[in-house]
Design a protein around this motif. Structure first.
Motif, PDB file in Angstrom:
ATOM      1  N   CYS A   1       9.874  72.126  84.188  1.00  0.00           N
ATOM      2  CA  CYS A   1       8.724  71.305  84.557  1.00  0.00           C
ATOM      3  C   CYS A   1       8.792  70.984  86.037  1.00  0.00           C
ATOM      4  O   CYS A   1       9.777  71.288  86.705  1.00  0.00           O
ATOM      5  CB  CYS A   1       8.670  70.021  83.719  1.00  0.00           C
ATOM      6  SG  CYS A   1      10.142  69.007  83.865  1.00  0.00           S
TER       7      CYS A   1
ATOM      8  N   MET B   1       6.090  67.179  77.155  1.00  0.00           N
ATOM      9  CA  MET B   1       7.432  66.611  77.139  1.00  0.00           C
ATOM     10  C   MET B   1       7.941  66.403  75.705  1.00  0.00           C
ATOM     11  O   MET B   1       9.138  66.460  75.457  1.00  0.00           O
ATOM     12  CB  MET B   1       7.455  65.304  77.925  1.00  0.00           C
ATOM     13  CG  MET B   1       7.211  65.522  79.412  1.00  0.00           C
ATOM     14  SD  MET B   1       8.380  66.725  80.070  1.00  0.00           S
ATOM     15  CE  MET B   1       7.572  67.296  81.528  1.00  0.00           C
TER      16      MET B   1
ATOM     17  N   ALA C   1       9.533  69.536  74.801  1.00  0.00           N
ATOM     18  CA  ALA C   1      10.820  69.660  75.484  1.00  0.00           C
ATOM     19  C   ALA C   1      11.908  68.887  74.746  1.00  0.00           C
ATOM     20  O   ALA C   1      13.005  69.389  74.495  1.00  0.00           O
ATOM     21  CB  ALA C   1      10.697  69.177  76.931  1.00  0.00           C
ATOM     22  N   ARG C   2      11.586  67.634  74.392  1.00  0.00           N
ATOM     23  CA  ARG C   2      12.547  66.800  73.660  1.00  0.00           C
ATOM     24  C   ARG C   2      12.963  67.452  72.349  1.00  0.00           C
ATOM     25  O   ARG C   2      14.130  67.440  71.966  1.00  0.00           O
ATOM     26  CB  ARG C   2      11.880  65.467  73.304  1.00  0.00           C
ATOM     27  CG  ARG C   2      12.159  64.362  74.247  1.00  0.00           C
ATOM     28  CD  ARG C   2      11.543  63.107  73.639  1.00  0.00           C
ATOM     29  NE  ARG C   2      10.744  62.397  74.622  1.00  0.00           N
ATOM     30  CZ  ARG C   2      11.267  61.462  75.413  1.00  0.00           C
ATOM     31  NH1 ARG C   2      12.532  61.137  75.322  1.00  0.00           N
ATOM     32  NH2 ARG C   2      10.503  60.843  76.281  1.00  0.00           N
TER      33      ARG C   2
ATOM     34  N   ALA D   1      14.035  71.910  73.447  1.00  0.00           N
ATOM     35  CA  ALA D   1      14.802  72.461  74.571  1.00  0.00           C
ATOM     36  C   ALA D   1      16.295  72.205  74.443  1.00  0.00           C
ATOM     37  O   ALA D   1      16.729  71.167  73.941  1.00  0.00           O
ATOM     38  CB  ALA D   1      14.284  71.876  75.886  1.00  0.00           C
TER      39      ALA D   1
ATOM     40  N   ARG E   1      17.952  72.791  77.388  1.00  0.00           N
ATOM     41  CA  ARG E   1      18.064  72.270  78.737  1.00  0.00           C
ATOM     42  C   ARG E   1      16.674  72.070  79.312  1.00  0.00           C
ATOM     43  O   ARG E   1      15.774  72.853  79.019  1.00  0.00           O
ATOM     44  CB  ARG E   1      18.797  73.281  79.637  1.00  0.00           C
ATOM     45  CG  ARG E   1      20.285  73.032  79.774  1.00  0.00           C
ATOM     46  CD  ARG E   1      20.859  73.927  80.832  1.00  0.00           C
ATOM     47  NE  ARG E   1      20.850  75.331  80.417  1.00  0.00           N
ATOM     48  CZ  ARG E   1      20.979  76.333  81.276  1.00  0.00           C
ATOM     49  NH1 ARG E   1      21.102  76.098  82.572  1.00  0.00           N
ATOM     50  NH2 ARG E   1      20.978  77.581  80.835  1.00  0.00           N
ATOM     51  N   VAL E   2      16.506  71.050  80.120  1.00  0.00           N
ATOM     52  CA  VAL E   2      15.255  70.854  80.849  1.00  0.00           C
ATOM     53  C   VAL E   2      15.566  70.993  82.324  1.00  0.00           C
ATOM     54  O   VAL E   2      16.573  70.458  82.806  1.00  0.00           O
ATOM     55  CB  VAL E   2      14.643  69.460  80.571  1.00  0.00           C
ATOM     56  CG1 VAL E   2      13.330  69.297  81.323  1.00  0.00           C
ATOM     57  CG2 VAL E   2      14.422  69.268  79.079  1.00  0.00           C
TER      58      VAL E   2
ATOM     59  N   GLU F   1      18.908  69.616  86.385  1.00  0.00           N
ATOM     60  CA  GLU F   1      18.851  70.217  85.059  1.00  0.00           C
ATOM     61  C   GLU F   1      19.833  69.507  84.152  1.00  0.00           C
ATOM     62  O   GLU F   1      20.916  69.117  84.561  1.00  0.00           O
ATOM     63  CB  GLU F   1      19.112  71.730  85.117  1.00  0.00           C
ATOM     64  CG  GLU F   1      20.498  72.152  85.518  1.00  0.00           C
ATOM     65  CD  GLU F   1      20.667  73.665  85.372  1.00  0.00           C
ATOM     66  OE1 GLU F   1      20.562  74.347  86.404  1.00  0.00           O
ATOM     67  OE2 GLU F   1      20.887  74.147  84.251  1.00  0.00           O
TER      68      GLU F   1
ATOM     69  N   PRO G   1      17.951  67.504  77.231  1.00  0.00           N
ATOM     70  CA  PRO G   1      16.739  66.676  77.240  1.00  0.00           C
ATOM     71  C   PRO G   1      17.024  65.187  77.151  1.00  0.00           C
ATOM     72  O   PRO G   1      16.413  64.390  77.862  1.00  0.00           O
ATOM     73  CB  PRO G   1      15.953  67.162  76.014  1.00  0.00           C
ATOM     74  CG  PRO G   1      16.618  68.375  75.512  1.00  0.00           C
ATOM     75  CD  PRO G   1      17.894  68.570  76.226  1.00  0.00           C
ATOM     76  N   GLU G   2      17.933  64.795  76.286  1.00  0.00           N
ATOM     77  CA  GLU G   2      18.195  63.374  76.090  1.00  0.00           C
ATOM     78  C   GLU G   2      18.528  62.678  77.405  1.00  0.00           C
ATOM     79  O   GLU G   2      17.883  61.710  77.806  1.00  0.00           O
ATOM     80  CB  GLU G   2      19.370  63.214  75.122  1.00  0.00           C
ATOM     81  CG  GLU G   2      19.534  61.810  74.651  1.00  0.00           C
ATOM     82  CD  GLU G   2      19.663  61.798  73.126  1.00  0.00           C
ATOM     83  OE1 GLU G   2      20.337  60.901  72.626  1.00  0.00           O
ATOM     84  OE2 GLU G   2      19.100  62.696  72.480  1.00  0.00           O
TER      85      GLU G   2
ATOM     86  N   PHE H   1      18.160  63.938  80.385  1.00  0.00           N
ATOM     87  CA  PHE H   1      17.131  64.200  81.386  1.00  0.00           C
ATOM     88  C   PHE H   1      16.044  63.139  81.332  1.00  0.00           C
ATOM     89  O   PHE H   1      15.623  62.597  82.349  1.00  0.00           O
ATOM     90  CB  PHE H   1      16.519  65.587  81.163  1.00  0.00           C
ATOM     91  CG  PHE H   1      15.448  65.943  82.140  1.00  0.00           C
ATOM     92  CD1 PHE H   1      15.774  66.507  83.375  1.00  0.00           C
ATOM     93  CD2 PHE H   1      14.104  65.723  81.854  1.00  0.00           C
ATOM     94  CE1 PHE H   1      14.787  66.831  84.285  1.00  0.00           C
ATOM     95  CE2 PHE H   1      13.113  66.042  82.763  1.00  0.00           C
ATOM     96  CZ  PHE H   1      13.454  66.602  83.982  1.00  0.00           C
ATOM     97  N   PHE H   2      15.602  62.809  80.112  1.00  0.00           N
ATOM     98  CA  PHE H   2      14.507  61.852  79.998  1.00  0.00           C
ATOM     99  C   PHE H   2      14.968  60.411  80.115  1.00  0.00           C
ATOM    100  O   PHE H   2      14.279  59.573  80.675  1.00  0.00           O
ATOM    101  CB  PHE H   2      13.756  62.051  78.678  1.00  0.00           C
ATOM    102  CG  PHE H   2      12.956  63.322  78.651  1.00  0.00           C
ATOM    103  CD1 PHE H   2      11.880  63.486  79.512  1.00  0.00           C
ATOM    104  CD2 PHE H   2      13.296  64.358  77.811  1.00  0.00           C
ATOM    105  CE1 PHE H   2      11.146  64.661  79.517  1.00  0.00           C
ATOM    106  CE2 PHE H   2      12.559  65.532  77.803  1.00  0.00           C
ATOM    107  CZ  PHE H   2      11.492  65.684  78.655  1.00  0.00           C
TER     108      PHE H   2
END
Lengths: 368, 244
Positions: B37, B200, B203-204, B207, B209-210, B221, B224-225, B227-228
């Motif tokens: 993203c 998103m 993605a959660r 994914a 990896r984000v 990178e 997801p956890e 990352f968000f």
């Protein structure tokens, strides 16, 4: 909770649909429209009357020479056409051999009609017949000199025969050549691109008459002694090259209308340049430019009359040539001849035009 | 983790003088799902388009499935039939029916007989839940249906990797879900996927990896956890605060 139901649809008011609705909207919407509708109707009726008077009521239909067409109020002189029809179709092709021309016409028609009808079977055999067998057959039959056929010089060909030979050759050659030129003009390779660009710009920038003169007068100067190209053949090549330059620009218009995404999607699936072009790009591009392609065909068909200036007699040329026949010299001979020639050209062009509309509708896949 | 199916090292790309990708390093394992993203113009589409050579790069190295992406043509067609791609604008071929769209590449690239290719197309159209539309033209379908056809068309080449370039950005909200459902299913079957998307939720859910990109660089990178919930970079925080 209240449930929501859409309102039922009602029919439109009667005065807005059907013939009455159509006439109100299109013929009598405003006082100006009413006046135009009345004026137009009167004009059409008057013009139709004049034409019917000339072509039927005051016309002569039988007779053997000019005396048939010298009434005080004379319309069309149809016996002139009747007497000269053989000349108009075959030119000076020997009368005993005209069956050969008829056979070529017949097989051409027999090959073309099932080709044009989408539901007719055996398309691939049909294509082979038209593109492989038929040109050879027509060449052998028309020129003769083989299989015991009397040779007929192309200088003796004339009339509708020459018109059709030039037009059909031009049409059959210009589409594939035009497609190749259009693709070449978009090539990444500079040599190919500039060659195609130069070819297109030179042939498009020069009048057809010049091309024909060059082909018939100047080309022999560059050829070694003893090498002699047939004059009709030189015209055919000239017309084919000329019209392929026009065709190339029409096709290029179609190619440019194809979104980049189509190329990318094809590439992402692993299709190479030629497969992408053949399967994805050309089918869409050609469909888009059918009106332009047929426009070029029609222009080419009518331009065949210009072969007159290098001494070949196409339909119009031979009609004009026979105006000089003293035994048919009447005030109406010219106009009858021109109307006849015009009508023949119109029938062919109108047929092409209608067929293109039919194909456009058939190929339209954008319908919802 | 299993073998690295994509290896990208020191990738640099310019459009004319514009430096669009800057020192990208990215390894993707077989079966991994990556979501990329970032704001528009950040180079995320260009990056995935480099992975099947729709865009050429000037510096660095891309290896797909052990093959180098470089100038040799043979290699290129091999890679393109290993890597499926789904576009934002679907890019279906409008002059062919849905079935023909799907059977085209198996027939002309893999030289499969027509009956076999059409059976394959039917199989994947069933998987994206539109077998009954097989004989319609793309123009007769809704956006969501068209995008599912595009997914089926790519799957017919039996790719090892699927690239998605903003697959739901051109869709009405009601249709996004039907496309995402198909993508989630595909992910659960173990396909290696790289998706450029702003979904998103997707993605959660999917994914491994984000990746967040900006100005042609990979800024951050993470799984997801993390990352968000806990972005490390200020730029990522700003972006997330705008899209979430």
């Amino acid at each position: 909770m209240a449930e929501w139901t859409p309102k039922p649809a009602r029919p439109a008011p009667a005065s807005t649909v059907g013939f009455v609705g159509w006439a109100r909207r299109n013929l009598f919407a405003t006082p100006g429209d009413v006046a135009l509708t009345l004026f137009g109707s009167v004009f059409i009726i008057w013009l139709g009357g004049v034409l019917i008077d000339w072509a039927f009521i005051n016309a002569s239909f039988s007779g053997d020479d000019r005396t048939a067409c010298l009434k005080p109020v004379q319309g069309a002189c149809w016996p002139f056409i009747d007497a000269k029809l053989g000349q108009f179709i075959y030119g000076r092709y020997p009368e005993a051999e005209t069956w050969r021309v008829n056979l070529v016409f017949f097989f051409g028609l027999a090959g073309l009609v099932p080709m044009l009808v989408p539901s007719a079977p055996f398309k691939s055999a049909n294509i082979f017949f038209l593109l492989g067998f038929y040109p050879v057959f027509a060449f052998v039959m028309l020129t003769g000199g083989m299989f015991g056929l009397v040779p007929v010089e192309t200088t003796d060909w004339g009339g509708l025969l020459v018109t059709l030979v030039v037009a059909v050759t031009g049409i059959a050659a210009s589409l594939p050549l035009g497609i190749l030129l259009a693709l070449g003009r978009r090539s990444k390779l500079p040599i190919i691109r500039y060659f195609c660009l130069g070819f297109i710009e030179i042939f498009r920038g020069v009048p057809l008459i010049t091309v024909l003169f060059m082909a018939s007068v100047m080309l022999p100067l560059f050829l070694p002694d003893g090498v002699n190209f047939d004059k009709l053949m030189r015209c055919l090549i000239g017309v084919a090259l000329f019209s392929s330059a026009y065709m190339a620009e029409v096709v290029r218009g179609g190619l440019q209308a194809i979104p980049k995404g189509q190329y990318e999607a094809a590439a992402a699936l692993g299709l190479g340049y030629w497969k992408t072009t053949r399967l994805i790009i050309l089918p869409q591009a050609l469909k888009l430019v059918i009106p332009g392609i047929v426009n070029t065909f029609i222009g080419l068909f009518k331009d065949t009359t210009l072969v007159l200036i290098v001494g070949l007699f196409d339909l119009l040329g031979i009609v004009q040539f026979h105006f000089t026949d003293a035994s048919w010299a009447t005030p109406e001979t010219h106009i009858t001849g021109y109307v006849f020639a015009g009508a023949v050209f119109w029938v062919f062009c109108f047929a092409m035009s209608r067929y293109s509309i039919f194909m456009e509708n058939r190929l339209s896949t954008d319908r919802q | 983790m299993s073998e690295k199916i994509i290896r990208i090292q020191n990738l640099n790309k310019w459009f004319g003088n514009f430096h669009v990708l800057r020192d990208i390093n990215l390894d993707v394992s077989s079966g991994e799902k990556i979501v990329i993203c970032g704001p528009s113009g950040s180079g995320k589409s260009t990056l995935i388009r480099c992975m099947n050579r729709l865009e050429l790069h000037q510096e660095g190295e891309i290896m797909i499935n052990g093959m180098h992406l470089d100038g040799s043509l043979k290699n290129l067609e091999e890679i393109r039939s290993e890597v499926g791609m789904v576009f934002q604008q679907f890019n279906l071929f409008p002059h062919m029916t849905v079935l023909e769209n799907c059977a085209l590449a198996p027939m002309w690239v893999r030289r499969m007989p027509r009956e076999e290719a059409e059976a394959l197309a039917h199989k994947y159209l069933t998987r994206v839940r539109i077998p009954q539309q097989a004989n319609k033209y793309p123009g007769q379908l809704s956006g969501g249906q068209q995008q599912r056809v595009a997914i089926a068309r790519a799957l017919c080449m039996n790719p090892r990797i699927m690239l998605f370039d903003e697959p739901t950005s051109a869709l009405d909200p009601e249709m996004i879900k039907e496309v995402l459902d198909v993508m989630v299913e595909l992910a659960n079957e173990g396909m290696t996927m790289i998706c450029v998307t702003h979904e998103m939720g997707f993605a959660r859910q999917v994914a491994d990896r984000v990746i967040f990109m900006d100005e042609g660089e990979i800024v951050e990178e993470n799984v997801p956890e993390a990352f968000f919930s806990n972005p490390r970079n200020e730029r990522t925080k700003l972006f997330l605060s705008q899209v979430l």
